[in-house]
Design an enzyme around this catalytic site. Structure first.
Site, mmCIF file in Angstrom:
data_model
loop_
_atom_site.group_PDB
_atom_site.id
_atom_site.type_symbol
_atom_site.label_atom_id
_atom_site.label_comp_id
_atom_site.label_asym_id
_atom_site.label_seq_id
_atom_site.Cartn_x
_atom_site.Cartn_y
_atom_site.Cartn_z
ATOM 1 C CB THR A 177 4.770 -9.954 7.780
ATOM 2 O OG1 THR A 177 5.327 -11.062 7.720
ATOM 3 C CG2 THR A 177 4.230 -9.897 9.117
ATOM 4 C CG ASP A 190 10.159 -13.295 5.510
ATOM 5 O OD1 ASP A 190 9.384 -12.610 6.892
ATOM 6 O OD2 ASP A 190 10.916 -14.274 5.869
ATOM 7 C CG ASP A 237 7.688 -7.890 3.070
ATOM 8 O OD1 ASP A 237 6.570 -8.785 3.585
ATOM 9 O OD2 ASP A 237 8.862 -7.833 2.689
HETATM 10 P P1 IMP Z 1 6.893 -11.569 4.472
HETATM 11 O O1 IMP Z 1 8.193 -11.414 3.536
HETATM 12 O O2 IMP Z 1 7.085 -10.916 6.024
HETATM 13 O O3 IMP Z 1 5.309 -11.299 3.851
HETATM 14 O O4 IMP Z 1 6.568 -12.595 4.871
HETATM 15 C C1 IMP Z 1 6.460 -13.719 4.288
HETATM 16 C C2 IMP Z 1 6.627 -15.108 4.468
HETATM 17 O O5 IMP Z 1 6.517 -15.479 5.846
HETATM 18 C C3 IMP Z 1 6.463 -16.388 3.695
HETATM 19 O O6 IMP Z 1 7.542 -16.688 3.155
HETATM 20 C C4 IMP Z 1 6.289 -17.520 4.833
HETATM 21 O O7 IMP Z 1 7.186 -18.226 4.787
HETATM 22 C C5 IMP Z 1 5.727 -16.902 6.040
HETATM 23 N N1 IMP Z 1 4.667 -17.414 7.046
HETATM 24 C C6 IMP Z 1 5.025 -18.174 7.881
HETATM 25 N N2 IMP Z 1 3.354 -17.879 7.995
HETATM 26 C C7 IMP Z 1 2.764 -17.716 6.782
HETATM 27 C C8 IMP Z 1 1.448 -17.678 6.232
HETATM 28 O O8 IMP Z 1 0.534 -17.732 7.290
HETATM 29 N N3 IMP Z 1 1.109 -17.076 5.438
HETATM 30 C C9 IMP Z 1 1.940 -16.018 4.801
HETATM 31 N N4 IMP Z 1 3.095 -16.046 5.021
HETATM 32 C C10 IMP Z 1 3.556 -17.198 6.269
HETATM 33 MG MG MG Z 2 9.103 -9.565 1.780
#
Ligand code: IMP
Ligand code: MG
Length: 427
Positions: free
Chosen positions: A195, A161, A159
């Protein structure tokens, strides 16, 4: 049932994990029984209690291993619902490998002094980390068996973030995780970034992953073939990229190159779902007086705080639980797969989920590189594994998983994995 009970247990169900809570309950018994005398405690008493508590905890983890073995057998026989573990913990998922939990307990007990604690019982985090360590030990064992090549760890997905970088930040050249990812690639493993962040342009991902991509391009630890073992799946399961030596950047692969049969949802249902989610989120902004706005993308709808504002946890949870419930009742969204989650400072509804994201990578690599990558050859590392409002949870049906809570935990996890692979005889 009193309303207080309902608030504490039922309505917070989404913030718990059934298996971890159940193990916590099992460990509470020896913890309570070995809390010992209230005074007159000698150093010898203390040593005895430590070793007795350790033995009891280890026995519990040993017995759990057997329950998981039984669950794996029953799943192979096509009747997972009849396994004893499934009957004891109905929400338990599927195990793609054995889990050497007793060994993992001894390792984590050294680090976290679980059996030496008298006032703080084995916690959620203790158990989460024991499960992670057991998963890593098992996955690394296949590197040491010439016979066991079918179970070799081939693909590690991450993942973004909270897992690779702090929320909303980028993967820069100083990331402590960078050398570990290069080590995985140098061992011929595929590294996938799965992601929610969804963009159709490679440049946007380059912006977020610059430190990693630049290093992959120049690292003398990697062969050209290994450089191309970096893939990115964005928007849960919507935008696929692979690093290309020829282009020296992430190459975009359109959907017709990888879409799985099960993902062939009608465009009309997708649009209806996004329209409905947009309407629900806009409505919640008014109903809950949120300083927020709605963002619509090709394959996602988000609710984000307005400039200069932020949303607090309770607001985010309220929104995600409500939009999830509404979508579960909406006809068009019942016909497709979507995922609603709390991103920590925003809420998103995405088309598809990380189970598909991981499966697409497995199938794409298997087809293009003439190999066969299945759930048992894949590890997904993420921070969002609660059953509602969390987007890594879906990956549990497609891969083995490790649940981390910060990028620094990811760093430790990868160092452990590499140590268990390189130094198996010691473990
Ligand atoms: P992950 O933790 O890598 O899955 O990313 C999640 C974060 O990506 C979310 O909290 C959003 O701030 C950001 N994000 C940016 N674009 C999108 C999208 O199209 N869908 C969902 N999250 C997004
Ligand atoms: Mg995350």
């Amino acid at each position: 049932m009193t309303s207080r009970y309902r608030v504490d247990y039922s309505l917070k169900e989404h913030r718990r994990d059934g298996l971890v809570e159940w193990i916590k309950g099992l460990l509470a018994t020896p913890f309570v029984l070995y809390a010992v005398k209230s005074n007159g405690l000698t150093a010898f008493d203390d040593l005895m209690v430590n070793s007795e508590a350790k033995r009891r905890y280890a026995e519990i983890f040993h017995d759990l291993e057997l329950l998981i073995d039984d669950n794996i057998e029953m799943t192979k026989a096509g009747q997972p619902e009849l396994s004893r573990l499934k009957q004891l913990v109905p929400s338990v998922g599927c195990f793609f490998t054995r889990l050497p939990l007793e060994k993992a307990f001894y390792i984590e007990d050294e680090r976290r002094t679980i059996s030496k604690r008298r006032m703080v019982a084995p916690s959620f985090n203790d158990i989460r980390l024991i499960l992670n360590t057991a998963q890593l030990l098992e996955l690394s064992s296949s590197f040491h068996s010439k016979m066991d090549t079918n179970n070799r760890l081939e693909l590690v997905t991450f993942d973004g973030d909270i897992t690779l970088y702090d929320d909303g930040m980028n993967f820069d050249a100083s990331s402590p995780i960078l050398p570990e990812l290069i080590r995985l690639l140098a061992k011929d493993m595929y590294v996938g970034i799965v992601t929610a962040a969804g963009y159709s342009e490679g440049a946007k991902y380059y912006g977020r992953l610059k430190g990693l991509i630049d290093e992959i391009q120049i690292s003398d630890k990697l062969t050209d073939k290994q450089r191309e073992n970096l893939l990115v799946m964005g928007g849960e399961a919507n935008y696929l990229f692979r690093y290309s030596n020829a282009k020296k950047e992430l190459e975009f692969y359109p959907r017709d190159k990888w879409l799985l049969k099960e993902m062939n949802w009608s465009e009309n249902d997708i649009t209806l779902t996004l329209d409905f989610a947009q309407e629900v989120l806009s409505d919640l902004i008014v109903k809950l007086s949120l300083p927020a706005m709605v963002i619509r993308k090709e394959r996602a709808v988000g609710l984000v705080a307005k400039e200069g504002h932020s949303l607090f946890r309770e607001q985010l949870e309220e929104v995600v639980l409500r939009v999830d419930k509404r979508l579960k009742q909406f006809p068009a969204s019942k016909r497709i797969r979507w995922c609603a989650f709390n991103g920590g400072s925003d809420i998103w509804v995405d088309i598809g989920d990380k189970a598909f994201g991981v499966k697409v990578l497995q199938e794409f690599i298997s087809a293009n590189d003439n190999t066969s990558i299945k759930a048992g050859n894949t590890l997904h590392v993420g921070d969002q594994f609660t059953s509602l409002g969390a987007n890594d949870y879906a990956s549990r049906t497609a891969a083995t998983t490790c649940w981390i809570s910060s990028p620094s935990e990811t760093k430790v996890l990868l160092k452990d994995l590499i140590r268990y692979i390189d130094d198996w005889a010691t473990y």
